[in-house]
Design an enzyme around this catalytic site. Structure first.
Site, PDB file in Angstrom:
ATOM      1  N   CYS A 258       9.153  11.009  -5.074  1.00 31.02           N
ATOM      2  CA  CYS A 258       9.224  10.478  -6.435  1.00 31.02           C
ATOM      3  C   CYS A 258       7.821  10.535  -7.057  1.00 31.02           C
ATOM      4  O   CYS A 258       6.813  10.362  -6.380  1.00 31.02           O
ATOM      5  CB  CYS A 258       9.720   9.047  -6.521  1.00 31.02           C
ATOM      6  SG  CYS A 258      11.365   8.822  -5.877  1.00 31.02           S
TER       7      CYS A 258
ATOM      8  N   ARG B 228       7.351  16.359  -6.198  1.00 33.67           N
ATOM      9  CA  ARG B 228       7.587  15.121  -5.446  1.00 33.67           C
ATOM     10  C   ARG B 228       9.053  14.709  -5.453  1.00 33.67           C
ATOM     11  O   ARG B 228       9.440  13.742  -4.792  1.00 33.67           O
ATOM     12  CB  ARG B 228       6.743  13.985  -6.020  1.00 33.67           C
ATOM     13  CG  ARG B 228       5.255  14.273  -5.961  1.00 33.67           C
ATOM     14  CD  ARG B 228       4.487  13.186  -6.645  1.00 33.67           C
ATOM     15  NE  ARG B 228       4.514  11.968  -5.888  1.00 33.67           N
ATOM     16  CZ  ARG B 228       3.582  11.586  -5.021  1.00 33.67           C
ATOM     17  NH1 ARG B 228       2.545  12.363  -4.806  1.00 33.67           N
ATOM     18  NH2 ARG B 228       3.677  10.459  -4.373  1.00 33.67           N
TER      19      ARG B 228
ATOM     20  N   TRP C  95      13.327  11.564  -6.143  1.00 36.98           N
ATOM     21  CA  TRP C  95      13.888  12.114  -4.906  1.00 36.98           C
ATOM     22  C   TRP C  95      14.800  11.015  -4.373  1.00 36.98           C
ATOM     23  O   TRP C  95      14.331   9.938  -3.997  1.00 36.98           O
ATOM     24  CB  TRP C  95      12.773  12.441  -3.913  1.00 36.98           C
ATOM     25  CG  TRP C  95      13.267  13.142  -2.679  1.00 36.98           C
ATOM     26  CD1 TRP C  95      13.451  14.477  -2.527  1.00 36.98           C
ATOM     27  CD2 TRP C  95      13.643  12.539  -1.431  1.00 36.98           C
ATOM     28  NE1 TRP C  95      13.929  14.748  -1.260  1.00 36.98           N
ATOM     29  CE2 TRP C  95      14.058  13.574  -0.573  1.00 36.98           C
ATOM     30  CE3 TRP C  95      13.688  11.229  -0.961  1.00 36.98           C
ATOM     31  CZ2 TRP C  95      14.495  13.350   0.724  1.00 36.98           C
ATOM     32  CZ3 TRP C  95      14.127  10.998   0.337  1.00 36.98           C
ATOM     33  CH2 TRP C  95      14.521  12.059   1.169  1.00 36.98           C
TER      34      TRP C  95
ATOM     35  N   ASN D  86       8.340   4.180  -6.808  1.00 33.79           N
ATOM     36  CA  ASN D  86       8.258   5.170  -5.756  1.00 33.79           C
ATOM     37  C   ASN D  86       8.254   4.380  -4.450  1.00 33.79           C
ATOM     38  O   ASN D  86       7.422   3.497  -4.298  1.00 33.79           O
ATOM     39  CB  ASN D  86       6.945   5.957  -5.934  1.00 33.79           C
ATOM     40  CG  ASN D  86       6.721   6.972  -4.854  1.00 33.79           C
ATOM     41  OD1 ASN D  86       7.635   7.303  -4.100  1.00 33.79           O
ATOM     42  ND2 ASN D  86       5.503   7.470  -4.765  1.00 33.79           N
ATOM     43  N   GLY D  87       9.180   4.649  -3.540  1.00 31.63           N
ATOM     44  CA  GLY D  87       9.192   3.894  -2.286  1.00 31.63           C
ATOM     45  C   GLY D  87      10.567   3.338  -1.998  1.00 31.63           C
ATOM     46  O   GLY D  87      11.572   3.821  -2.529  1.00 31.63           O
TER      47      GLY D  87
ATOM     48  N   GLU E  14       5.725  27.865  12.832  1.00 30.13           N
ATOM     49  CA  GLU E  14       5.453  27.725  11.396  1.00 30.13           C
ATOM     50  C   GLU E  14       6.190  28.806  10.596  1.00 30.13           C
ATOM     51  O   GLU E  14       6.729  28.532   9.523  1.00 30.13           O
ATOM     52  CB  GLU E  14       3.929  27.773  11.167  1.00 30.13           C
ATOM     53  CG  GLU E  14       3.468  27.861   9.726  1.00 30.13           C
ATOM     54  CD  GLU E  14       3.897  26.679   8.850  1.00 30.13           C
ATOM     55  OE1 GLU E  14       4.499  25.729   9.346  1.00 30.13           O
ATOM     56  OE2 GLU E  14       3.635  26.756   7.629  1.00 30.13           O
TER      57      GLU E  14
ATOM     58  N   LYS F  27       8.885  28.038   7.646  1.00 30.13           N
ATOM     59  CA  LYS F  27       8.759  28.563   6.275  1.00 30.13           C
ATOM     60  C   LYS F  27      10.057  29.213   5.839  1.00 30.13           C
ATOM     61  O   LYS F  27      10.530  28.986   4.734  1.00 30.13           O
ATOM     62  CB  LYS F  27       7.633  29.601   6.163  1.00 30.13           C
ATOM     63  CG  LYS F  27       6.220  29.114   6.195  1.00 30.13           C
ATOM     64  CD  LYS F  27       5.750  28.367   4.981  1.00 30.13           C
ATOM     65  CE  LYS F  27       6.039  26.898   5.100  1.00 30.13           C
ATOM     66  NZ  LYS F  27       5.105  26.014   5.646  1.00 30.13           N
TER      67      LYS F  27
ATOM     68  N   GLU G 101      13.012  26.547   5.351  1.00 33.05           N
ATOM     69  CA  GLU G 101      12.920  25.543   4.283  1.00 33.05           C
ATOM     70  C   GLU G 101      13.083  26.134   2.888  1.00 33.05           C
ATOM     71  O   GLU G 101      13.536  25.438   1.986  1.00 33.05           O
ATOM     72  CB  GLU G 101      11.642  24.705   4.389  1.00 33.05           C
ATOM     73  CG  GLU G 101      10.369  25.420   4.063  1.00 33.05           C
ATOM     74  CD  GLU G 101       9.152  24.523   4.207  1.00 33.05           C
ATOM     75  OE1 GLU G 101       9.232  23.334   3.894  1.00 33.05           O
ATOM     76  OE2 GLU G 101       8.104  25.037   4.619  1.00 33.05           O
TER      77      GLU G 101
ATOM     78  N   HIS H  20      14.600  31.901  29.686  1.00 31.53           N
ATOM     79  CA  HIS H  20      15.205  30.644  30.164  1.00 31.53           C
ATOM     80  C   HIS H  20      16.348  30.204  29.264  1.00 31.53           C
ATOM     81  O   HIS H  20      16.746  29.049  29.310  1.00 31.53           O
ATOM     82  CB  HIS H  20      14.122  29.563  30.261  1.00 31.53           C
ATOM     83  CG  HIS H  20      13.015  29.961  31.190  1.00 31.53           C
ATOM     84  ND1 HIS H  20      13.159  29.948  32.554  1.00 31.53           N
ATOM     85  CD2 HIS H  20      11.773  30.435  30.940  1.00 31.53           C
ATOM     86  CE1 HIS H  20      12.036  30.382  33.116  1.00 31.53           C
ATOM     87  NE2 HIS H  20      11.179  30.690  32.157  1.00 31.53           N
TER      88      HIS H  20
ATOM     89  N   LYS I 115       7.568  17.199  -1.721  1.00 35.91           N
ATOM     90  CA  LYS I 115       6.320  17.535  -1.051  1.00 35.91           C
ATOM     91  C   LYS I 115       5.696  16.370  -0.285  1.00 35.91           C
ATOM     92  O   LYS I 115       5.289  16.525   0.848  1.00 35.91           O
ATOM     93  CB  LYS I 115       5.322  18.091  -2.067  1.00 35.91           C
ATOM     94  CG  LYS I 115       4.092  18.621  -1.371  1.00 35.91           C
ATOM     95  CD  LYS I 115       3.567  19.851  -1.981  1.00 35.91           C
ATOM     96  CE  LYS I 115       2.473  20.460  -1.163  1.00 35.91           C
ATOM     97  NZ  LYS I 115       2.960  21.285  -0.055  1.00 35.91           N
TER      98      LYS I 115
HETATM   99  C1  F6R Z   1       6.417  22.371   5.225  1.00 33.93           C
HETATM  100  C2  F6R Z   1       5.731  21.186   4.727  1.00 33.93           C
HETATM  101  C3  F6R Z   1       5.921  19.908   5.458  1.00 33.93           C
HETATM  102  C4  F6R Z   1       4.597  19.131   5.513  1.00 33.93           C
HETATM  103  C5  F6R Z   1       4.829  17.752   6.126  1.00 33.93           C
HETATM  104  C6  F6R Z   1       3.536  16.964   6.272  1.00 33.93           C
HETATM  105  O1  F6R Z   1       6.118  23.490   4.462  1.00 33.93           O
HETATM  106  O2  F6R Z   1       5.054  21.226   3.732  1.00 33.93           O
HETATM  107  O3  F6R Z   1       6.430  20.130   6.738  1.00 33.93           O
HETATM  108  O4  F6R Z   1       3.668  19.867   6.255  1.00 33.93           O
HETATM  109  O5  F6R Z   1       5.722  17.023   5.310  1.00 33.93           O
HETATM  110  O6  F6R Z   1       2.914  16.781   5.042  1.00 33.93           O
HETATM  111  P1  F6R Z   1       1.397  16.357   4.949  1.00 33.93           P
HETATM  112  O7  F6R Z   1       0.583  17.473   5.506  1.00 33.93           O
HETATM  113  O8  F6R Z   1       1.146  16.138   3.487  1.00 33.93           O
HETATM  114  O9  F6R Z   1       1.228  15.098   5.753  1.00 33.93           O
END
Ligand code: F6R
Length: 618
Positions: A2, A27, A74, A100-101, A491, A495, A498, A514, A613
């Site tokens: 949010c 957000r 969100w 927010n929260g 990673e 990517k 997501e 395995h 994010k």
């Molecule tokens: C994936 C992504 C998330 C963040 C995770 C931690 O692309 O962006 O997996 O890496 O939510 O976020 P931070 O680094 O802000 O603590």
């Protein structure tokens, strides 16, 4: 999660609030709303869906006034429909609240307020806040907004950042921060004051910002801000001058923020390295880490805590730091760490990795360590974020604002930070040969140039769009890596899943036999990370085993690797680089592949479904 924006001043609040929300949409994008105070009272416009829906509503039904507050959601409590969009209003429409929260005790509070006659129109926890403030406001003869907000805050459990405006108080905007609910940034202009959940929202308007601490309340007016704790004691909060460029939070020539951020990586790595290496003496210095040479020498264990992409960066860090500094490193999901009573000893350090500096689980893990008196540090991108403020030391990523929900440049810059930390610890502990030391520093100096060339070649060749056309309709992908590049495989898989919603699994290549090798057939592409390094031969035999089972292989490999070029179905070329730094270049083709596959499938790259994010709720 949010985003909140607020404004009081001489301009049209709705315009500034909506502009700020646009920069915070990463957000959350389930609904958006804005409330403005003017001669007609408080007018609210809110709409389900992305901010564009709210913008259309405002075109049909504009609102104006010098004081306003807005929100991009969100969803936590209740589906993403209009009735659950913020701002939420009191029954008499005298006051509105954005939040927010999470209000963890919202059920008992809701029952209590219903008993007092309040009728609820949404499923949200936020609506209890506005009714609670309203109830305190009307309790007694004197109507005092600040007192009412403070009394309500005392009854709320769980992390929240709350913004309030009230019709009877047209010259003030009140904000409270309770716990780790994401940032609360106050911006100072000339005759105007701003509020936002994050810096980018305010960059076009001001660089002078303050960051509200936990259990503080700020009262914003046109002339500035007063800050108090929840007992009413005045607090001093430093004003920080933010150096980020306003353009850094714009897409510019790019189609998506993620694409821009991928292509910015040469410059961001350059900034990460700047002023930290003395090339004349081959020394790394990290003054903001606040870890003396003696303390670095005495360290007995390092625990890295992080989530998601930052966690994978931590796995690379383990490899680097154990190798260079001969220091045992544990890497933990921050979301698990605090639920398993970790054991702390003397001379230990807990290192958080976090782009946003506001991830609630990572902050909780830091708090756990701080409670035991352990030295804490953070590799962090967001200036002024909670992680940067609460830790004993910090190593900034200097990546600039990262707005695309899928993290890219924060990953590579945190890898560079970790290499710098590994060298710094190794210098102090005397665990690195002069040869390795010089080689690594020389290679670090060349890294931005290598990344720039890799990106320029990728752009010119159109190779990744071609790969997306060939493989973008597959339903499953396997990603394999080994040694320091095993986390790169994890990673790469993250990517892809997501942003394109394709199921992808990352695996350590040595584990294939395995179990997972059973998955291989002609429909399952395998992406292997295979630079020429200490495990190259093992990766080559892995490729052979996949090919023997009719699987397609996409190989991240050195550009002149004729063998892999001949055997793989496609090569994702990287330049040769020191093994310990190879994850920095090896991940970039995987970012490009995920990006192009998502574009090919018509997915919303910057705002993938269900994600936001900054993960500020558990
Ligand atoms: C994936 C992504 C998330 C963040 C995770 C931690 O692309 O962006 O997996 O890496 O939510 O976020 P931070 O680094 O802000 O603590």
């Amino acid at each position: 999660m949010c985003g909140i924006v607020g404004y009081i001043g001489h301009r049209d609040a709705a315009v500034i609030v909506v502009d700020g929300l646009r920069r915070l949409e990463y957000r959350g994008y389930d609904s958006a709303g804005v409330a403005v105070l003017n001669g007609h009272g408080i007018e609210v416009r809110r709409e389900a869906g992305k901010l564009a829906q709210l913008e259309s509503l405002l075109v049909q039904s504009p609102i104006g006034g010098p004081l306003g507050i807005g929100h991009t959601r969100w969803a936590t409590h209740g589906p993403p429909v209009q009735r659950n969009a913020h701002p939420h209003s009191s029954p008499d429409a005298q006051m509105v609240v954005v939040q927010n929260g999470i209000v963890e005790n919202f059920q008992p509070l809701r029952r209590l307020l219903q008993d007092r006659g309040y009728v609820f129109h949404s499923d949200t926890d936020t609506e209890v806040i506005v009714h609670l403030i309203h109830s305190h406001y009307h309790n007694g003869s004197e109507r005092d907004l600040i007192h009412a907000v403070r009394a309500a805050a005392a009854e709320l459990e769980g992390p929240s950042a709350i913004g309030v405006i009230c019709q009877d108080d047209p010259e003030r905007l009140v904000v409270v921060r309770l716990g780790n609910a994401g940032g609360v940034v106050i911006g100072h202009g000339e005759g105007e004051t701003f509020l936002a959940s994050d810096i980018p929202a305010l960059l076009p308007y001001t660089r002078r910002m303050q960051f509200l601490e936990n259990r503080q309340m700020a009262i914003l007016s046109r002339d500035g801000v007063e800050i108090f704790d929840l007992d009413g004691n005045a607090c001093d909060l430093p004003v920080t001058e933010i150096s980020w460029d306003a353009d850094a939070a714009e897409k510019g020539e790019y189609a998506h923020f993620m694409q821009k951020e991928i292509f910015e990586q040469a410059e961001s790595i350059q900034r990460t390295l700047a002023h930290r290496i003395d090339f004349d003496h081959y020394r790394v210095d990290l003054p903001e880490l606040n870890l003396s040479v003696d303390a670095a020498r005495a360290l007995r264990k390092l625990t890295i805590v992080a989530c998601g992409t930052s966690y994978y960066a931590g796995l690379v860090g383990k490899f680097l730091i154990e190798h260079l500094a001969r220091l045992p490193v544990e890497v933990d999901y921050a979301s698990e760490y605090r639920y398993r009573s970790p054991v702390f000893g003397q001379d230990e350090m807990v290192l958080a990795i976090t782009q946003s500096g506001e991830t609630v689980d990572t902050l909780a893990a830091i708090e756990e360590a701080r409670d035991f008196g352990v030295f804490t540090a953070a590799i962090v991108n967001a200036v002024g974020s909670q992680a940067a403020r609460v830790c004993d030391g910090v190593i900034y990523m200097h990546a600039g604002p990262e707005i695309g929900v899928a993290s890219t440049k924060a990953f590579t810059t945190s890898l560079v930070d970790m290499a710098l930390l590994g060298i710094y610890l190794a210098q102090a502990r005397g665990t690195m040969t002069a040869e390795t030391h010089h080689a690594l520093i020389d290679e670090l100096a060349h890294l931005p140039g290598l990344v720039a060339r890799l990106l320029a070649d990728a752009r010119q060749s159109g190779h990744y769009a071609d790969l997306a056309a060939r493989y973008g309709e597959r339903h499953n992908f396997l990603y394999l890596g080994r040694g320091i590049n095993y986390p790169v495989a994890l990673e790469g898989a993250l990517k892809l899943k997501e942003i394109s919603y394709i199921h992808a699994e990352g695996y350590p290549a040595g584990e294939m036999k395995h179990g997972p090798i059973a998955l291989i057939d002609e429909r399952m592409p395998t992406v292997v990370v295979a630079p020429r390094n200490s495990v190259y031969d093992k990766m080559v035999s892995q490729i052979e085993q996949v090919k023997a089972r009719n699987g397609a292989v996409l190989a991240v490999a050195e550009e002149d690797d004729a063998y892999i070029r001949a055997v793989a179905d496609a090569i994702l070329p990287i330049p040769p680089v020191h093994e310990l730094l190879s994850p920095v270049v090896a991940v970039i083709p995987l970012q490009l592949l995920a990006y192009e596959v998502a574009v090919h499938r018509g997915a919303d790259v910057d705002q993938p479904r269900n994600l936001a994010k900054s993960v500020t709720v558990e």
